[in-house]
Design an enzyme around this catalytic site. Structure first.
Site, PDB file in Angstrom:
ATOM      1  N   GLU A  93       0.833  -1.212   0.000  1.00 15.79           N
ATOM      2  CA  GLU A  93       0.000   0.000   0.000  1.00 15.79           C
ATOM      3  C   GLU A  93       0.861   1.253   0.000  1.00 15.79           C
ATOM      4  OE1 GLU A  93      -2.633  -1.075  -1.069  1.00 15.79           O
ATOM      5  OE2 GLU A  93      -4.079  -0.225   0.308  1.00 15.79           O
ATOM      6  N   THR A 116      -5.649   7.233  -5.239  1.00 14.17           N
ATOM      7  CA  THR A 116      -5.664   7.370  -3.779  1.00 14.17           C
ATOM      8  C   THR A 116      -4.626   8.384  -3.307  1.00 14.17           C
ATOM      9  OG1 THR A 116      -6.458   5.134  -3.518  1.00 14.17           O
ATOM     10  CG2 THR A 116      -5.372   6.078  -1.613  1.00 14.17           C
TER      11      THR A 116
HETATM   12  N1  HSE Z   1      -8.256   4.934   4.109  1.00 17.01           N
HETATM   13  C1  HSE Z   1      -7.759   5.085   2.764  1.00 17.01           C
HETATM   14  C2  HSE Z   1      -8.112   6.462   2.262  1.00 17.01           C
HETATM   15  C3  HSE Z   1      -8.392   4.044   1.898  1.00 17.01           C
HETATM   16  O1  HSE Z   1      -9.250   6.862   2.465  1.00 17.01           O
HETATM   17  O2  HSE Z   1      -7.260   7.122   1.685  1.00 17.01           O
HETATM   18  C4  HSE Z   1      -7.980   4.110   0.458  1.00 17.01           C
HETATM   19  O3  HSE Z   1      -8.691   3.130  -0.271  1.00 17.01           O
END
Ligand code: HSE
Length: 331
Positions: free
Chosen positions: A152, A205
């Site tokens: 990630e 993201t």
């Molecule tokens: N918690 C993370 C965000 C999840 O909201 O950036 C990304 O899928």
């Protein structure tokens, strides 16, 4: 379960697989809905579909190759030093002292990239579960979490666990703490359905994280942690209405919703059709609604898809219960 965030604590697997012989495994790992509206970076759950698949084979030559990636429109790197699957698997091999192992990886993307459905997490978890299976490592799958978080970190610059943890463990998961890592699997009411719509716009993201406010005021914090506690209580109490009224986000959604076409119109449609709750899945652009039955979930996805078509935006839709199984060996 409580885990120290130290990879070196993971012991070498007891059953050591032969380094060659063409042995392989085919693994599926599910998509996930992170944040669950109010729990930014701390809550997530897995769904039955979509998900990604990895085929991994042992080879004679130490090191990792990626021979094939499908379903990515050429967007993902075949270079094992740059791909989240191989990088996280490499971290795992180092930690268990098995850098002698040779591996070939095929990644089959069965879900959209940059969708907010934990696309990179599903691939990474499928890869880690595949190597664990190939090496006969019978350690708790939760031990793979720090390696999945490395993936990630590489994918979006931050090693959040709210996609990888539910992809790996299945079900509804709370990340109570990141340091030390403390991950708790939560119960959920049976008969909770999830309607997911992925509007075909790109929201990476990494960028969706950069636009979030870094400071919040106390009044907003009180509202937010009241809602998180309400949601977790609702899950334990099997109280779907409490779950619904707790799924409100005043911190992140007001900013990220701007990246999602007609977000508030979609909410109005979904809630008007009987959704329990509606919000952004992970960092978006996917949105999701909880419903009390499958039929309502299907009708909501169809209606939202029609709406997106009317504003000339393509979409994918999915209806699922919460997936308690996590990764699955397909063959
Ligand atoms: N918690 C993370 C965000 C999840 O909201 O950036 C990304 O899928």
């Amino acid at each position: 379960m409580k885990m120290e965030n130290k990879e070196q604590e993971i012991k070498a697997p007891t059953i050591i697989a032969p380094p060659s012989g063409g042995r392989g495994v085919h693994v599926f790992a599910p998509a996930t809905v992170a944040n669950v509206v109010c729990g930014f970076d701390v809550l997530g759950f897995a769904v039955n579909e979509p998900g990604d698949e990895v085929i991994m084979r042992l080879t004679n030559k130490p090191g990792i190759t990626i021979s094939k990636i499908t379903g990515d429109d050429g967007r993902l790197p075949l270079d094992p030093a740059k791909n989240t699957v191989s990088v996280s698997v490499q971290h795992y091999l180092q930690s268990v002292g098995r850098t002698d192992v040779g591996l070939d990886i095929e990644l089959h993307k069965k879900m959209p990239i940059g969708s907010g459905l934990g696309s990179s997490s599903a691939s990474t978890v499928a890869g880690l579960y595949a190597i664990k299976t190939l090496l006969g490592d019978d350690a708790d799958p939760a031990k793979l979490l720090p390696f999945a978080m490395k993936g990630e970190e590489m994918a979006c610059g931050h090693g959040h666990a709210d996609n990888v943890a539910p992809a790996l463990l299945g079900g509804f998961v709370l990340i109570r703490s990141y340091d030390p890592l403390d991950v708790i699997r939560l119960p959920h009411p049976a008969g909770l359905y999830c309607a997911i719509v992925f509007p075909d716009v790109d929201v990476p993201t990494r960028e969706a994280r950069q636009i979030i406010r870094q400071k919040i005021n106390m009044k907003d914090a009180v509202t937010q942690w009241g809602n998180i506690a309400g949601l977790v209580s609702g899950l334990f109490m099997q109280d779907i209405d409490l779950i619904g009224r707790s799924m409100k986000d005043i911190l992140v959604e007001p900013v990220r919703s701007m990246l999602i076409p007609d977000f508030y119109k979609m909410r109005e449609i979904a809630m008007g059709m009987g959704a329990v709750s509606f919000g952004i899945s992970g960092s978006g652009p996917s949105v999701f609604a909880f419903t009390k039955d499958e039929e309502t979930a299907k009708l909501i996805t169809q209606k939202l898809q029609q709406h997106l078509t009317s504003i000339k935006i393509g979409s994918n839709i999915y209806v699922s219960t919460i997936n308690d199984a996590g990764p699955k060996v397909l063959g």
